[in-house]
Design a protein around this motif. Structure first.
Motif, PDB file in Angstrom:
ATOM      1  N   GLU A 171     -20.259   0.483 -25.369  1.00 26.42           N
ATOM      2  CA  GLU A 171     -21.302   0.644 -26.380  1.00 26.42           C
ATOM      3  C   GLU A 171     -22.668   0.286 -25.815  1.00 26.42           C
ATOM      4  N   ALA A 172     -22.724  -0.791 -25.026  1.00 28.05           N
ATOM      5  CA  ALA A 172     -24.001  -1.172 -24.409  1.00 28.05           C
ATOM      6  C   ALA A 172     -24.470  -0.088 -23.446  1.00 28.05           C
ATOM      7  N   LEU A 173     -23.555   0.436 -22.637  1.00 26.30           N
ATOM      8  CA  LEU A 173     -23.924   1.518 -21.709  1.00 26.30           C
ATOM      9  C   LEU A 173     -24.376   2.758 -22.466  1.00 26.30           C
ATOM     10  N   LEU A 174     -23.717   3.050 -23.569  1.00 25.24           N
ATOM     11  CA  LEU A 174     -24.094   4.204 -24.375  1.00 25.24           C
ATOM     12  C   LEU A 174     -25.489   4.015 -24.968  1.00 25.24           C
ATOM     13  N   ALA A 208     -27.915   4.411 -22.130  1.00 21.25           N
ATOM     14  CA  ALA A 208     -28.047   5.827 -21.759  1.00 21.25           C
ATOM     15  C   ALA A 208     -28.896   6.571 -22.783  1.00 21.25           C
ATOM     16  N   ARG A 209     -28.702   6.263 -24.064  1.00 17.00           N
ATOM     17  CA  ARG A 209     -29.525   6.903 -25.102  1.00 17.00           C
ATOM     18  C   ARG A 209     -30.988   6.512 -24.946  1.00 17.00           C
ATOM     19  N   ALA A 210     -31.223   5.224 -24.649  1.00 14.36           N
ATOM     20  CA  ALA A 210     -32.604   4.775 -24.461  1.00 14.36           C
ATOM     21  C   ALA A 210     -33.224   5.469 -23.253  1.00 14.36           C
ATOM     22  N   ILE A 259     -36.732   9.587 -20.874  1.00 11.94           N
ATOM     23  CA  ILE A 259     -36.870  10.793 -20.038  1.00 11.94           C
ATOM     24  C   ILE A 259     -37.441  11.936 -20.863  1.00 11.94           C
ATOM     25  N   LEU A 260     -36.944  12.110 -22.096  1.00 11.56           N
ATOM     26  CA  LEU A 260     -37.467  13.179 -22.948  1.00 11.56           C
ATOM     27  C   LEU A 260     -38.939  12.953 -23.279  1.00 11.56           C
ATOM     28  N   HIS A 261     -39.303  11.692 -23.532  1.00 11.78           N
ATOM     29  CA  HIS A 261     -40.699  11.376 -23.829  1.00 11.78           C
ATOM     30  C   HIS A 261     -41.584  11.676 -22.622  1.00 11.78           C
ATOM     31  N   GLU A 262     -41.133  11.262 -21.432  1.00 10.39           N
ATOM     32  CA  GLU A 262     -41.902  11.528 -20.220  1.00 10.39           C
ATOM     33  C   GLU A 262     -41.995  13.025 -19.941  1.00 10.39           C
TER      34      GLU A 262
END
Length: 164
Positions: free
Chosen positions: A67-70, A73-75, A80-83
């Motif tokens: 869950e932490a990795l997920l 990864a979402r963050a 990446i999408l914002h950049e």
């Protein structure tokens, strides 16, 4: 009555002796292996329970790590999408700016070219007008100077206009 069902002293004695012999034989030969098998089985069950508990804790830990990795990864995906959006907007604005600059440069070059062509055309027109004026003046002067009296009149008229 049945002699096996009625309790007599001999029956009680032999029953007690056979029970004691059986108990002795069981205690001597069967009791220890049965107890060790039961103890072994108890230890095996206890170990299995401990292993199951450890596996459950490991599974819980792995689930929380997943869950932490997920979440991480979402963050990272959001970053990446914002950049990427920022880069896209920057590229679009740079392209617009470059197009605007290039358009302004081309318009300025067209203005300069038009002015140059206009100046060339004006100079050509002036040259043609001057040439035509000289031709007309030459023809007029030839016509006026063809007659001697007209020449004298022209000279006197010019002398009057000129003030010394």
């Amino acid at each position: 009555m049945n002699p096996l069902v009625t309790p007599e002293i001999g029956l009680i004695f032999w029953t007690t002796v056979s029970f004691a012999v059986l108990f002795f034989l069981l205690a001597k030969f069967a009791w220890k292996p049965i107890m060790s098998a039961i103890d072994e089985r108890e230890r095996s069950i206890e170990d299995s329970l401990l292993k199951a508990e450890a596996a459950k804790e490991e599974m819980s830990r792995l689930t929380s790590e997943n869950e932490a990795l997920l979440k991480q990864a979402r963050a990272e995906r959001d970053v990446i999408l914002h950049e990427a959006k920022k880069v896209k907007d920057q590229i679009i604005s740079e392209a617009k700016e470059a197009a605007h600059t290039e358009g302004a440069r081309m318009i300025e070059l067209a203005r300069v070219e038009i002015n140059n062509q206009k100046a060339i055309a004006m100079a050509d027109v002036k040259n043609q007008v001057a040439s035509l004026s000289l031709e007309i003046a030459e023809k007029v002067l030839k016509q006026q100077l063809a007659d001697q009296n007209k020449q004298d009149e022209l000279v006197s008229q010019l002398l009057k206009e000129v003030k010394l």
